[in-house]
Design an enzyme around this catalytic site. Structure first.
Site, PDB file in Angstrom:
ATOM      1  N   GLN A 122      -5.558  12.240  -3.183  1.00 27.93           N
ATOM      2  CA  GLN A 122      -6.497  11.870  -4.243  1.00 27.93           C
ATOM      3  C   GLN A 122      -7.929  11.755  -3.711  1.00 27.93           C
ATOM      4  OE1 GLN A 122      -5.914   7.977  -5.987  1.00 27.93           O
ATOM      5  NE2 GLN A 122      -6.081   6.910  -4.041  1.00 27.93           N
ATOM      6  N   TYR A 158       2.182   1.898  10.039  1.00 24.30           N
ATOM      7  CA  TYR A 158       1.008   2.556   9.450  1.00 24.30           C
ATOM      8  C   TYR A 158      -0.262   1.787   9.813  1.00 24.30           C
ATOM      9  CZ  TYR A 158      -2.419   3.792   5.857  1.00 24.30           C
ATOM     10  OH  TYR A 158      -3.570   4.171   5.193  1.00 24.30           O
ATOM     11  N   GLU A 208      -5.015  -2.170   5.345  1.00 22.34           N
ATOM     12  CA  GLU A 208      -3.723  -2.526   5.936  1.00 22.34           C
ATOM     13  C   GLU A 208      -3.882  -2.954   7.396  1.00 22.34           C
ATOM     14  OE1 GLU A 208      -0.487  -2.680   4.847  1.00 22.34           O
ATOM     15  OE2 GLU A 208      -1.066  -2.328   2.762  1.00 22.34           O
ATOM     16  N   PRO A 242       9.654  -4.990   5.339  1.00 22.78           N
ATOM     17  CA  PRO A 242      10.163  -5.809   6.445  1.00 22.78           C
ATOM     18  C   PRO A 242       9.181  -6.895   6.878  1.00 22.78           C
ATOM     19  CG  PRO A 242      10.570  -3.486   6.859  1.00 22.78           C
ATOM     20  CD  PRO A 242       9.693  -3.551   5.640  1.00 22.78           C
ATOM     21  N   ARG A 287      -3.048   9.520  -7.929  1.00 29.55           N
ATOM     22  CA  ARG A 287      -2.246   8.826  -6.927  1.00 29.55           C
ATOM     23  C   ARG A 287      -0.801   9.312  -7.005  1.00 29.55           C
ATOM     24  NH1 ARG A 287      -2.927   6.631  -2.069  1.00 29.55           N
ATOM     25  NH2 ARG A 287      -3.577   4.438  -2.239  1.00 29.55           N
ATOM     26  N   SER A 325      -8.338   1.512   6.995  1.00 28.55           N
ATOM     27  CA  SER A 325      -7.577   0.949   5.882  1.00 28.55           C
ATOM     28  C   SER A 325      -7.536  -0.571   5.928  1.00 28.55           C
ATOM     29  CB  SER A 325      -6.144   1.494   5.922  1.00 28.55           C
ATOM     30  OG  SER A 325      -5.295   0.779   5.051  1.00 28.55           O
TER      31      SER A 325
END
Length: 328
Positions: free
Chosen positions: A12, A151, A129, A282, A186, A127
């Protein structure tokens, strides 16, 4: 005419960035992995003026060839294995592409510009994250990184490698620490599109429920079309730097469900959503909210589309798509 090379052109962000750069008069090149890439037709139909070159982030020589063919003034490294849940199942592949792939791209640019290290400006897609187990609220450029997924770990490697190449070799290399940004483009594996698509199908009578994981995780969501403008603005600055790009607001998955179902006139969705442990991470990232002050002050950037409008845009798109499928 300025020239740009985009890795991850099929995602995207790659599509929105291509549209932005083409509108600004750029000659845009896109790196495509493999001759039979399943998204090749999508790129050709969405941004037909983009020139395509084959290459692989895990293959330095192919990146060198791509740079020689495209001769870019700007490189936007968006390519990655970007689905977080997949990274636990395939940590090694994620590390090779999302982490080491950044190193390969930086090294290719460095070798391509030995005569003038600042000649090609480089953007790395970092990111939110990376913040993972957040150490500060809201998160800003100086917040300690504590990734909670393979990631996220791979993104941290790429982020610090970009800083290292900037400081070691004088490259104009910037990182955009982008918080969650969504759009009708997305992929359906991501939670926002999973919800918008399912809500549209429920409204049309095509399915009965949505199966979800953690409904209490909170994210800072914005529109991908807004966020690619921040990428471009970073590379227009005289000095490379790192920027948090975010809305500055946080919403839970429950808020996402509220907004999506409300858009189709359903107020009580409790009987339409079922939780399943298989969709639980997790190691969960519970709360992400970015502080975009630096991007606002230095780049003059701010988002134009708010959370409710974004969710409504995605649901409307999926209502049209699903209606078209039924009508065929």
């Amino acid at each position: 005419m300025p020239r740009a090379l985009i890795t991850g052109i099929t995602g995207q962000d790659g599509l929105y960035l291509s549209e932005l750069l083409l509108a600004k008069g750029y000659e845009v090149w896109g790196l495509i992995r493999g001759q039979n890439n399943p998204k090749l037709d999508l790129v050709r139909s969405t941004v037909p003026d983009v020139r395509l070159v084959t290459g692989d982030l895990t293959d330095l020589s192919s990146l060198m060839r791509a740079l020689s063919a495209s001769r870019p003034d700007e490189v936007y490294n968006l390519g990655a294995i970007s689905y977080v849940a997949y990274s636990w199942e395939n940590a090694m592949v994620t590390s090779e592409v999302t982490g080491k792939g950044v190193l390969n791209m930086l090294e290719a640019v460095r070798l391509h510009t030995l005569d003038d290290p600042g000649r090609v400006r480089f953007y790395q897609a970092s990111s939110s994250e990376m913040f993972g187990k957040v150490q500060e609220v809201p998160q800003r450029e100086s917040t300690l990184l504590w990734p909670r997924s393979p990631y996220g770990v791979a993104k941290v490697f790429g982020h610090y490698m970009t800083i290292n190449y900037r400081e070691s070799y004088g490259m104009h290399a910037s990182s955009g620490i982008l918080f969650n940004h969504e759009s009708p483009r997305r992929g359906p594996e991501f939670v926002t599109r999973k919800v918008s698509q399912a809500v549209a199908r429920i409204k049309l009578g095509l399915q009965d429920e949505i199966v979800m994981g953690n409904l209490d995780a909170k994210r800072d969501w914005g529109f991908a079309g807004d966020y690619v403008e921040a990428m471009w603005l970073m590379l227009q600055q005289p000095t490379a730097d790192d920027y948090v790009v975010a809305s500055g607001e946080t919403h839970s998955i429950r808020d996402l469900l509220d907004a999506a179902f409300a858009h189709v006139g359903i107020e009580d969705w409790s009987g339409l959503v079922r939780q399943d442990p298989q969709f639980m991470r997790p190691a969960e990232v519970e709360l992400l909210i970015g502080d975009p002050s630096k991007a606002r002050q230095v780049l003059g950037w701010k988002p134009s589309i708010d959370f409710a409008t974004l969710v409504g845009m995605m649901v409307e798109n999926d209502l049209r798509e699903q209606s078209d499928l039924v009508g065929r």
